[in-house]
Structures are given as structure tokens and as C-alpha cells.
Design a protein around this motif. Sequence first.
Motif, mmCIF file in Angstrom:
data_model
loop_
_atom_site.group_PDB
_atom_site.id
_atom_site.type_symbol
_atom_site.label_atom_id
_atom_site.label_comp_id
_atom_site.label_asym_id
_atom_site.label_seq_id
_atom_site.Cartn_x
_atom_site.Cartn_y
_atom_site.Cartn_z
ATOM 1 N N MET A 146 0.857 -1.195 0.000
ATOM 2 C CA MET A 146 0.000 0.000 0.000
ATOM 3 C C MET A 146 0.882 1.230 0.000
ATOM 4 S SD MET A 146 -2.491 1.106 3.077
ATOM 5 C CE MET A 146 -1.463 2.076 4.144
ATOM 6 N N SER A 147 0.997 1.860 -1.112
ATOM 7 C CA SER A 147 1.827 3.063 -1.099
ATOM 8 C C SER A 147 1.011 4.239 -1.578
ATOM 9 C CB SER A 147 3.059 2.861 -1.972
ATOM 10 O OG SER A 147 2.652 2.526 -3.279
ATOM 11 N N LEU A 148 1.289 5.350 -0.996
ATOM 12 C CA LEU A 148 0.540 6.553 -1.330
ATOM 13 C C LEU A 148 1.175 7.244 -2.506
ATOM 14 C CD1 LEU A 148 0.349 7.401 2.350
ATOM 15 C CD2 LEU A 148 -1.682 7.193 0.936
ATOM 16 N N LEU A 167 13.049 14.628 -3.745
ATOM 17 C CA LEU A 167 11.917 14.108 -2.989
ATOM 18 C C LEU A 167 11.266 15.197 -2.164
ATOM 19 C CD1 LEU A 167 13.596 10.905 -1.510
ATOM 20 C CD2 LEU A 167 12.301 11.090 -3.620
ATOM 21 N N SER A 168 9.970 15.027 -1.926
ATOM 22 C CA SER A 168 9.300 15.952 -1.027
ATOM 23 C C SER A 168 9.714 15.631 0.406
ATOM 24 C CB SER A 168 7.790 15.801 -1.168
ATOM 25 O OG SER A 168 7.402 14.532 -0.675
ATOM 26 N N GLY A 169 9.328 16.534 1.321
ATOM 27 C CA GLY A 169 9.677 16.326 2.717
ATOM 28 C C GLY A 169 9.132 15.023 3.245
ATOM 29 N N ALA A 212 10.569 20.678 -0.992
ATOM 30 C CA ALA A 212 11.284 19.710 -0.160
ATOM 31 C C ALA A 212 12.578 20.299 0.345
ATOM 32 C CB ALA A 212 11.566 18.444 -0.965
ATOM 33 N N ALA A 267 3.014 9.776 -4.526
ATOM 34 C CA ALA A 267 3.964 10.764 -4.015
ATOM 35 C C ALA A 267 4.226 11.838 -5.031
ATOM 36 C CB ALA A 267 5.271 10.060 -3.663
ATOM 37 N N GLN A 268 4.085 13.085 -4.632
ATOM 38 C CA GLN A 268 4.457 14.176 -5.536
ATOM 39 C C GLN A 268 5.711 14.807 -4.987
ATOM 40 O OE1 GLN A 268 2.318 14.428 -3.145
ATOM 41 N NE2 GLN A 268 0.240 14.725 -3.836
ATOM 42 N N PRO A 269 6.739 14.852 -5.770
ATOM 43 C CA PRO A 269 7.965 15.481 -5.277
ATOM 44 C C PRO A 269 8.138 16.922 -5.729
ATOM 45 C CG PRO A 269 8.449 14.036 -7.149
ATOM 46 C CD PRO A 269 6.962 14.235 -7.081
ATOM 47 N N PRO A 270 7.623 17.879 -4.986
ATOM 48 C CA PRO A 270 7.957 19.250 -5.360
ATOM 49 C C PRO A 270 9.325 19.583 -4.809
ATOM 50 C CG PRO A 270 6.362 19.227 -3.567
ATOM 51 C CD PRO A 270 6.812 17.823 -3.780
#
Lengths: 287, 284, 289
Positions: free
Chosen positions: A1-3, B137-139, A12, A5-8
Amino acid sequence: MSLPAQPPAAAAAGTAARGLRAARARQPRADGEPQHAHSRGQIMAVRVIAGMVILAIWQFGAMAFAPAYIPRPSRTITQIPGVLSDQQFLSGTASTLLAILEGLLIAVVIGTVIGLIMGRLRDVDRALRLYVNSFYAMPIVALVPLLTVWFGYTPNARLAIIVIEATLPIVFNVAEGARSISGSYEDVARTYRAPWWRVWTGVALPASLPYLLGGLDLAIGRALIGAVVAEFIAGLNGIGYYILFNVRSFHQDDAVVAVCVLIAFALVLRALINLAVRRGLPWYRAA
Amino acid sequence: MTESAPEAMIRIDRLTKRYGERAVLQDVSFDVAPGEIVSVVGPSGCGKTTLLRSIAGLAPPSEGSVSIAGREVTEPAEGVAVVFQHFGLFPWKTVFGNVAYGLTVAGMRRKDAEPRVRQLISLVGLEGFEKSYPYQLSGGMQQRAGLARALAIEPRVLVMDEPFASLDAQTRDLLQLELLRIWEQRPTAMVFVTHSIDEAVLMGDRIVILSGRPSHVHDIVDVGIGRPRGREVVDSERFRVVRDYLWTVVMSNGAGQSRPGSADEVTRAGDPPSAESAEGPGPI
Amino acid sequence: MTQPRPSTPGSPAPGSPAPGSPAPGSPAPAARRRRLRAPTGRWRAVLAYAVGLAGGVVVWQVLGSHSSSEVFVSLSATLSRLGQLISDGSLQSALTASFSVYAVGVALAIVTGAAGGLLFARRALLRLALEPYLIALYAAPMVALIPFLLALMGFGFWPKVIVVWLFAYFPVQFNTQRGAQSIAPELIDVARSFRTRERDIWLHVAIPYTLPYLMTGVRQALARGLVGMIAAEFFLSATGLGSLLIIASERFDTAEMLAVTLVITLVGVALMAIGRLIEARFARWRVQQ
């Protein structure tokens, strides 16, 4: 189960950096010990002692291993008053100094104008990029022989190399500064219906000032190199030539004094720039 | 404590920590049982982090002691993993490299570590990002990686230093539940430092309240909510009660304030629940 | 288009970007591009570059044709002289001579500079004591020391190498030191919390962190070393590109000077590009600033 993920990335980085700064602000120090700042006196003392150690090593090294004409602190220090009152030294130093200042001034004017134009007018920037980058990448001192052909063994050759050496970093930096002005400043000026020349002088120029000063900082170092090389090659009266002359005539200690003056000169000029930034541009804050 | 009581995994005994003249922690004592989560709360700057660093072996005590599985801790102990507020990922290593770090540095070869690392990366929901660098990656993702890195060494003790404080509220909510879910699969003794009361109640079996300067243990509260816990826990009556109590205690100025009326409903818990009286939530 | 980066005041290392400067590259989000027109914009850019290039060529050619050959020669004459230099081998031997000096000097500077930087970063006492002297040396125009070297060691390979080293050493040391000094203590904490041994802290934390800074220093060293090489060849040499220039200037052979200058420029551009590539490769993991 993985959510999902958006990497801004920017967020970050900011987040991590904020966390880091906050963490660092709280901790006394990584190993848990409080930091003790050394007092100014202590620092000064350590430095003076280090200087003395260096001089001592130089002195005894020269005495033990080197031929007699090699400079050593004992002689160099005693020569200082002699050098500082030597007519040739004084006139030479003045000559070089004036050439530098004159050259820097010319370079600032030319460099700022070209830089502003390049920064504001994309097309001109693109047209000139090739040349600016090429000249920036090459060792400008390579032009000195050519300049001596054009200007002869005259102070003009020295002035020319100083101007060229100094103009480049200034053009470069001012262009970058003018280019990177946030569009929002421009918008403000436009909403007040500022004519184009006002935008240039009132917005572009002040915003470029920190960059200009940065370029000037670089320019000083380069200008000094160019001046000394020119004096060496062309035999011009100047502090560089004084050094050369005295080394050749086995007065190396005098030459060392002159080198120290030259270094001091470089440091003072750069310090003045930094002072100008702090005083004249209080709104600009370097990290 | 009876003979059949499980040995405390972490024992903090009269821990005092001074920096120069200034004492940050004074006489802090509490235990953490194996498989128990203890939250630590208190106002900002009260030394929660110093406490954690002492447990992690990064800051030796000035007085008193910290023991893990019976052995005193003066330097980083085996089987202790830390999750940092600032994530602490090495920017030059990929996610894989970071998660594998604890194993690498203990001498394990990459090939041997690989299956466990991959499994953990997918456990924390970062599958597909093995080759990414932290700056990409985001935090929230970085902290997941930090968690995976901590779990990779199969620790006996987890030390969490405000792990979600640097994250936005939504990510934090998500990760709290993620952490609980992951923890359920392998319950480990955990000390969870936070300045969020809600978080402390949600995560912990017991809550240590630090206060004062220097900090001391003001109170230890039994949360009294069973496991596994999900989002619905936050709406429960018990949650509200504990939270309100904590709020009043922590938010009033300094230590030594009188407890409000609702204190009667909340238990003081000095020792971890013993095997004999494992009756679930309620007064001990 | 890759370019060298501007410097802003307050940055201790002239030539390297100052962090937090009024954002070369990270402007306020509102920074707009001016009137972006899709296909026309691209053509316009290409046209601008072409005009610039063509303009330079034309000016060079025209000016050259209308001046006496002692003052300036045309591009075509320059290129044909270049061809001559290549065909009679003098360019190649000059390049070889120059580059052996350069390579040795820069390599030594990188090795010693990295070591020096790490040393100064680790030993606070050393740093505190010697910092002002190092700053002075960093600012000093090293050319001024050439006469001393000439007197001490005469002409030859090693005096030139020393000059190149003098020019290239300080940016490497300075940048490496800055990197090693700025390792976030938090990262050391992390390493220690995983019971990392001292040696491994170097391997896994200190060195990887410092490497990009070292590469910035290398980039600067490449440029400065080139200046040193040319200057050394003016005074300490009978071989190499610099001495070709001097000799040609004494003959008033402008064509040769321009040809050699062109070669030097190409070399300089190539080195800058290499320097930037190296720097970027090692800065991959850095947050985009």
C-alpha cells in the motif's frame, strides 16, 4: 500500500533546510558541548605568533640553505624605510596605482553600459555572447604582447590591458544582474508609466549594482595581474617593474618590500569594495 | 515491579545533563518497555531533544544514566535507530544508498543488504524511487526514507526526534498513520518526542511530560487506548480526555501548576504496565 | 547555453557563486520571460547568434585587410598562418610544451590544494592562525613572484610548473576548505547515530560532501592555471604558446600572434567547458539553487 507521491523539489529542499536550520538553532553543538568563542585578543595573538614563526622559518631556511642574495626577513625589514623613500619606488607605485584606477574607471563605464545593454536586450546579448564568453575564458594576459605591438612599450599598453582585464568581469556580471531583474520590478515601473530610460536607470541599474561590485571585485585582481605583466614586458615605470629591476640587480629584499606593498594594495582595494557594498547598498544582503 | 515484569528496554535513571553551568535536564527518570511507545512532550526548548540525544548515545549524561537492554549507554549503542526532524538523509546518496546506510557501515555488502533494503523501501511507500536523490523528494518522502533507514538495521529501540515537525499538516497526518501501521508489523520500543499534544496521544502508550528549566519529569500519563490504532482514535472520548489534560498541563506557564478537575479521569503511570495487570485501558 | 557564473560582493571566493546572492538563477517566482513567441523566438535567437558570429568575422576580415600587417591582419591571413604553424609542427610542439607544464602544475595544485583544504578545515587552530596570510596570498598577483623564481631557478620546466602551481593552488584549497568546514553537524550526528567509525565518516560523509566544493575549486584552478602558464612562458621559457607570442611580438609578426591567440582562446574555452562539466557532474545531488 503506497501513497501517491508528488515530489515538489523546491518545497522539499526548503522544508529540509528549514528543519535543519531550526535543529541547528536549538542545538548547542553536535557533540553537545557549548561553543566558546575565542576572544579577539586571543585570535590576534595566535596570528601574530604564526606570523613570527613563518618569518623565523624563512629567515633560518634562507640562511641555511639559500644563496646570499635570496631575500630574508632580517634584511627585508631593514630595507623598508629605504624602499619607501626611494624615488623610483614611489613614482613607480604611483604610476601603477593611477593606471589601475584609471583603467578600472574606464572599465566600469564601458562594462556597465555594455552589460546593461546585453542584459536588457536579448538579441544583443545573444550576438555578443560568443565574444564575451571567449574572452572571459581565455587568459587575457596573452594579449599583452599584441598590445605592445599596437601601443608600443608605453603606459598605454598597460592601460589597455587593465581596461580589457577589468571590463570583462564587469560586463559579465552587470549583464547577469540586468537580466535577472525580477519581472515584478519591471511591472511596477510600467504601471507608473515610466519611460524606458527610467526603467534602465531607475530599476535596472540599481538592481545591477551588487553584481557590478562583484564584477569589480574580480576585476581588481585581474587588472593587477595585467598591469604587472605589462610592466614586465614593456619595462614601464611601475611597481611591477620595480620588483623586476631589483630582483635582477640583486636587491631582492627591496623587491620583497615592493611585493608586500602590492599585496597590501590588492587587499585594500578589495576591502574598499566590500565597504562600498555595506555602506552604499544597505538594502542588499549577502547570505 | 514483580519478577515476571518484563525488563525495561530503555531505562532512564536520574538523568541530568548540563552544558557548562547550565542544566538542561534534571533528574529525569522513566522506563520504556519492549514494544512500547512512549511519547515525550513539553514546551519548546525544554530539552526534549537533549533527552533523545542521550538515549541515542550522542550526548553522554552529566549525572545519572541511560541503559538499553541493561547496558549503560555512553556512546551510540547497537540496535538503536534514530529518525531525525531534519530527515538527515545524505544528499549525495540515493534513496537506496541512504536506506542501506546503517547496514553498509556495519560492514554488510550491498548484495546482501539489497533484499531487505528493497523490502523496506516498498514498505514505506517509496517503491520506484530507489535511484532518486533526496533533493528530488518531497519532505514527506524524505522522512519515509529516513524511517526506512532506521528500520533497516532491525533496531530494538527507535528514537524519533519530532520526525514530522518539518512537514506540512496533511503529510504529517498521513505519516503518523503510516508509522503506526508500519510499527504494528514489528512493535519496537520507541521514544517519540513531539511538541504536538495530539501527536503524542495518538502515537504513545504513555506520555512523559517534561517541563521547567531545567526540565524534569512533570508527569507521566497512561494513554489507555488500545492497538491497533487508526484515524478514528482521534475522535474517541478517551483521546479527548487525555488530550485536554495534557493541554492544560503543558500549556500553562512552567511546571507546578495545579491540575484541573479532569485530572481524576487520567491516570498517572510511573511504571510500565506489568504482565499481571494487563487489563487494558483504565486506572492502574 | 553554459556560461561562467558571476560573482557578487561578500563572497569570499571571487569567481565562485555566492550563496544567497540576489539569486542568479533563483529569482522570485514572478520572473517572467519577455514576450515569448514560440517558433519565431527560436529563429530569432539563432539569427542573433549568427549575426554576432558573422559580424565578428566580417569586422576581423575588413579591419585586417585595411591595416598594415604589423598592426592587424585579416581573419583569412590569420587562419592561413595558423595552417602554416600546424604544418611545420611548431604549433604542436608549443602545445605539448605548454600542456606538460600546465598539466603537472594543475595536478599538483589540485592534490595539494585538496589536502590543504581538508587540513585547514579539520585543524581549527591552524586555520585561525594562518587565515589572514592565506587571504593575502589568495589576493596577491602571483605574477609578481616570477622574477624571484627566475633568479632562483632560472629557465626551465620546474620553475614554470611552480608558477602554474602558485596560480592554481589557492582556489582549490579555499573551496575545499570551505566545503569541509561547512559540513552540517546534523549529518555527522546521523552518521554517529549509526555507529559509524571515524574512517567511515570520512568516506561516507566528509569526502562526498566536500567533493563538489573541490570541483568548484578545480574549475577555478583550471582558469587561473592557464594564466599562470602563459605568464610563466613569457618570462621563463623558450618553448610553449606564451613564448611563441613573445617572440612573434618582437618580430612584429601580428599574424602569428593572432593565430596563437586564437589557439589559446580555443584552449581556454575548452578548459572552461571541461571545468564546468566536472563541477556539474559532482554537484548532481545538490539542491538546485
